[in-house]
Structure formats: C-alpha cells, structure tokens
Write an enzyme that holds these catalytic residues in place. Sequence first.
Site, PDB file in Angstrom:
ATOM      1  N   CYS A 180     -31.926 -58.770  -7.920  1.00 22.56           N
ATOM      2  CA  CYS A 180     -31.547 -59.794  -8.895  1.00 22.56           C
ATOM      3  C   CYS A 180     -32.173 -61.063  -8.355  1.00 22.56           C
ATOM      4  O   CYS A 180     -31.718 -61.593  -7.345  1.00 22.56           O
ATOM      5  CB  CYS A 180     -30.029 -59.948  -9.015  1.00 22.56           C
ATOM      6  SG  CYS A 180     -29.576 -61.364 -10.059  1.00 22.56           S
ATOM      7  N   CYS A 226     -29.630 -64.417  -8.942  1.00 23.65           N
ATOM      8  CA  CYS A 226     -28.336 -64.530  -8.263  1.00 23.65           C
ATOM      9  C   CYS A 226     -28.004 -63.215  -7.565  1.00 23.65           C
ATOM     10  O   CYS A 226     -28.588 -62.921  -6.521  1.00 23.65           O
ATOM     11  CB  CYS A 226     -27.224 -65.015  -9.192  1.00 23.65           C
ATOM     12  SG  CYS A 226     -27.042 -64.144 -10.757  1.00 23.65           S
ATOM     13  N   SER A 227     -27.093 -62.423  -8.126  1.00 28.33           N
ATOM     14  CA  SER A 227     -26.654 -61.236  -7.400  1.00 28.33           C
ATOM     15  C   SER A 227     -26.118 -60.175  -8.347  1.00 28.33           C
ATOM     16  O   SER A 227     -25.201 -59.446  -8.004  1.00 28.33           O
ATOM     17  CB  SER A 227     -25.569 -61.633  -6.400  1.00 28.33           C
ATOM     18  OG  SER A 227     -24.569 -62.389  -7.065  1.00 28.33           O
ATOM     19  N   CYS A 228     -26.687 -60.076  -9.550  1.00 30.50           N
ATOM     20  CA  CYS A 228     -26.231 -59.087 -10.521  1.00 30.50           C
ATOM     21  C   CYS A 228     -26.418 -57.688  -9.920  1.00 30.50           C
ATOM     22  O   CYS A 228     -27.449 -57.395  -9.312  1.00 30.50           O
ATOM     23  CB  CYS A 228     -27.023 -59.213 -11.818  1.00 30.50           C
ATOM     24  SG  CYS A 228     -26.814 -60.828 -12.596  1.00 30.50           S
TER      25      CYS A 228
END
Lengths: 98, 201
Positions: B104, B107-109
Amino acid sequence: MNPPDRAFAEPWHAQAFALAVALHERGLFSWSEWSQALSAEIARAPERDYYANWLEALEVLIAAKGAGTRVELAALTQAWLEAAEATPHGQPIVLPGR
Amino acid sequence: MSEDHDHSELSPIAARVRALETLLTEKGYIEPAALDAIVETYETKIGPRNGARVVARAWVDPAYRERLRADATKAIAELGYAGRQGEHMAAVENGAGVHNVVVCTLCSCYPWPVLGVPPVWYKSHAYRARAVIDPRGVLAEFGVTLPRETEILVWDSTAEMRYLVIPERPPGTEGWSEERLAALVTRDSMIGTGLALGPST
C-alpha cells in the site's frame, strides 16, 4: 525483516487502532476518509513512527468532524500526565473526578 | 538510563491516546469495552492462519480456486472470513513465470480478515517507497530470488481493494491434507515477499 508476530508493539498502538475502528463503525467517518487522513499524515512525515501518524490522523479527523477540539484534547492529555505523576508506581492510573 | 521513579510512567503520546479515549467516551462516541473487544480480536483471533486456510483450500480444490478467481470476497467468506477491511478482496495467483507482490504505497491498506493487522515492515516508508520501483531488490532483502524471466506484478492496495497472494504449491506435497498444507503457507507468502515453505520444513 521478519520479527515475531505481535499485532501491536505497545498498548497505546492497540488503543489508537481500536479507536479508529470503533469510530468508523459508529459512522463518524468512512474508511476512505480515514485512509486519506492517514495517508496525508504519512506523506507529511514519512519517517515518523507509524502509530504517531495514526494518532495525528485521528486527532485531525475528530476535530474536522466536530467530535472534539485540539484544546479539549490538550487539556485532557495534561490531566492524564498529571494523574500519572500522582499515581504510585505499579498502580493503575485514573483521572480524578471522572 | 532512567532513574528510579516513585510514580507511574505515561509517555506523552500514550497520554494523548488516553485523552482521546476519555473525551470520546464522555461524549458517547465510543465504549471502552468495545475498544477492548477490538484489540482482543486482532491480538488473538484474526491473523494469517485464516489466509493460509484459503490458500490450502485453493491448492486442493480446483472448483474453490475458480470461485476465488471469480469473486474472492465471496469465496473467502465461504470459509467464514469476512468483515472489516475485507469487503473488496482480490486473489492474485503466482504461477509459472509470474510472481505477485502487494503493497500500500500511500498508507497501510491490508486484508485484515485473512492476514490480521499488517507487520511493521509493511507500513514502513522503505517498503512502501521501494516495492513498486524495485520489487526485485526488495524481494532479495526478504531472501527471495526469482528467475530473471519471472514477471513481478506489484499490486497497490487501496481502501477499495485488498489483495491476497496465492503462492505456488510446493513440490513434494502431493496427497497432503489441507491442514498440513496450510502450515506451509506463511504470512509473507500471502503478501508476496516470501514463498510457501517446502515439505521438509
């Protein structure tokens, strides 16, 4: 690059994570809004600790949604730090009068 | 080194989290017990063992693999894995000449229902920045070296789409049960920064 699996390294990481999930489920913001807020913080400070960015994003969104102001949060943060100072080591920290 | 303290320690950042919790509880937005339940779920109940079961099923059951290709969200839900951040899933299959890697970049999906919360490195600037531009270099750091002719596909997760890599079934595992196969499926092999373990491990 493959440390032992622990979901959260610090208790406050876990609490901050759960806050975002719970507020989303309550409908305070959509997950897209959350991703955008988190991405914006990460873009602003790419080298900053991940959960520090997560917390910033929470504070920004909460203020934007009118759920809490920076001033309210600053006062409560100070109250928590003072409560910690006043709590003997090893005892749970509680906020007086609440 | 820090001196002895006769009072409790609370870091300024932990105090900010407590402040949020206090304020939002008092205003009725959240309940502390609900927060604890969320933490417990991701600490103990949801993790990469879920994804490993999906992969093992896909290895042994061609019809399931077809359903996974057609509608990964639905096929994964068949095994009971659904919910937060797994609403829109895609399965990407490794095979002859193709290797998939998930990142991602913004961000941090991450697909929580099948993999739990992401590891620290997945959220790091280094991984997010380099996975797209130098996947081969990143894979080498994870100890994965692929043939030069293998094509590497990098999938950028978003709030709208999450990916699960279906690694290749290791040779020498013919006739293995699903449960035994699932033990070979590592978290990293489902992100694409690893391969499934071999039968001797």
